[in-house]
Design an enzyme around this catalytic site. Structure first.
Site, PDB file in Angstrom:
ATOM      1  N   SER A  43      50.022  46.015  47.468  1.00 58.03           N
ATOM      2  CA  SER A  43      49.006  45.498  48.376  1.00 58.03           C
ATOM      3  C   SER A  43      47.852  46.497  48.426  1.00 58.03           C
ATOM      4  O   SER A  43      47.375  46.961  47.391  1.00 58.03           O
ATOM      5  CB  SER A  43      49.616  45.247  49.760  1.00 58.03           C
ATOM      6  N   TYR A 102      39.045  39.589  50.429  1.00 58.05           N
ATOM      7  CA  TYR A 102      40.087  40.426  49.818  1.00 58.05           C
ATOM      8  C   TYR A 102      41.268  40.673  50.762  1.00 58.05           C
ATOM      9  O   TYR A 102      42.430  40.487  50.385  1.00 58.05           O
ATOM     10  CB  TYR A 102      39.455  41.748  49.387  1.00 58.05           C
ATOM     11  N   LYS A 132      45.703  40.153  50.547  1.00 60.12           N
ATOM     12  CA  LYS A 132      46.633  41.279  50.543  1.00 60.12           C
ATOM     13  C   LYS A 132      47.546  41.246  51.774  1.00 60.12           C
ATOM     14  O   LYS A 132      48.717  41.654  51.688  1.00 60.12           O
ATOM     15  CB  LYS A 132      45.852  42.605  50.485  1.00 60.12           C
TER      16      LYS A 132
END
Length: 359
Positions: A199, A213, A217
């Site tokens: 991650s 983004y 993650k």
């Protein structure tokens, strides 16, 4: 006995009796402290008994997606140094060939093999399943899967193209789901295995510029927590790695379009080398640790965001309990600093616009 002597004796008896009551809280505190110390010592002694047995990488088959560069390549090299057989999975064939040469230099015996497979792990599950099957036919069942394929974009929310949000989820989330789905059945049959999801610290805290983004993650943690609960009875352990900003080609590309606010916030924690990250995350995965963090900031973030995440040892849980309050206090100062950076940049931008209009 005189009246004065009787009064003095009565006062002495009263003081002695009440002094015990005054001392009682301190006595109880000492007893509680002694029990806590004994309990902690007991936990430290039995903790190794309930921790998972470390995976031996010597002779193990490790599959690394996103293994042609950056953290993925460094993880492959670290595993190869420990005697593993490696399957590198990535899209770019030329980069794969170059990465293979670099990994092979880390061999510790002449039996080790590096296999390269070119495929987009985020597109078609049937293709991913097929190439994983090919890898297992050549190098044996997968002992450890490292999901490191990923991409990033850093921009203000309204400036990110809508398709980029979808692409982030495809690469960073589904690009980890598909390889994991392809190896999990064999791991369950063998009742052993390790699965790592790479991650990011942006998967622990949402920051300016990472609206596309960060969610992709963050999703990996939800997947990992659910998967770990399902897989633990089969002696399969899941690790989520949260590396900080790392000196990789992907990071250099991201910096080309990164907003000023994001750059200034990132600069508060520095940058790591991929080799350093690889050593730490591989060690944690081998040990079966659920969370893998790098550096003091990473440790603090992991403790702060542990929530209902599984722990691999009792000592890990105790450390989280003890440090939570202190780390939350420190985090509030960090958040205040980040907000200040965003406000200053906004004011500077507005002043620049005002100057441009006046001219």
């Amino acid at each position: 006995m005189s009246a004065e002597e009787g009064l003095s004796s009565a006062i002495s008896d009263w003081l002695i009796f009440n002094s015990w009551w005054l001392l009682l809280p301190f006595v109880m505190l000492l007893v509680v402290a002694a029990f806590i110390v004994a309990f902690v010592l007991l936990l430290y002694m039995i903790s190794p008994l309930i921790s998972p047995k470390p995976l031996k990488l010597n002779g193990a088959h490790v599959v690394v997606t996103g293994g042609s560069s950056g953290i993925g390549k460094s993880i492959a090299m670290e595993c190869y140094r420990q005697g593993a057989f490696i399957t590198l999975v990535a899209r770019d064939e030329s980069k794969l060939v170059q990465a293979k040469k670099e990994v092979e230099k880390c061999a510790i015996n002449d039996k080790q093999v590096v296999l390269c497979i070119s495929v987009d792990v985020s597109k078609d599950y049937s293709q991913v399943e097929s190439v994983i099957k090919q890898a297992q036919e050549k190098l044996g069942p997968v002992d450890m899967l490292v999901n490191c394929a990923g991409t990033s974009v850093s921009a203000k929310f309204e400036e990110v193209e809508v398709d980029r949000f979808r692409r982030m989820m495809e690469v960073n989330y589904l690009g980890s789901v598909y390889p994991t789905r392809a190896v999990i059945t064999t791991m369950k049959e063998r009742r052993m295995g390790r699965i790592m999801f790479v991650s990011s610290q942006a998967g622990q805290i949402g920051l300016f510029g990472y609206t596309a983004y960060s969610p992709s993650k963050f999703a990996l943690r939800g997947l990992a927590e659910s998967l770990q609960m399902e897989m633990k009875p089969y002696n399969i352990y899941v690790t989520v790695a949260y590396p900080p900003d790392t000196d990789t080609p992907g990071f250099a590309e991201e910096n080309k379009s990164k907003p000023l606010e994001t750059k200034m916030i990132s600069e508060t924690s520095g940058i790591c080398q991929p080799e350093q990250v690889a050593k730490i995350v591989v060690k944690d995965a081998v040990q079966g640790n659920f969370t893998s963090s790098v550096g003091p900031d990473g440790y603090m973030l992991s403790a702060l965001t542990c929530g209902m995440s599984p722990v691999t040892s009792i000592t890990e849980g105790l450390q989280q309990i003890v440090t939570m309050g202190l780390f939350r206090t420190i985090a509030l100062f960090y958040l205040g600093s980040f907000d200040s950076i965003v406000r200053r940049c906004m004011i500077q931008r507005e002043q620049s616009k005002a100057v441009d209009k006046s001219e």
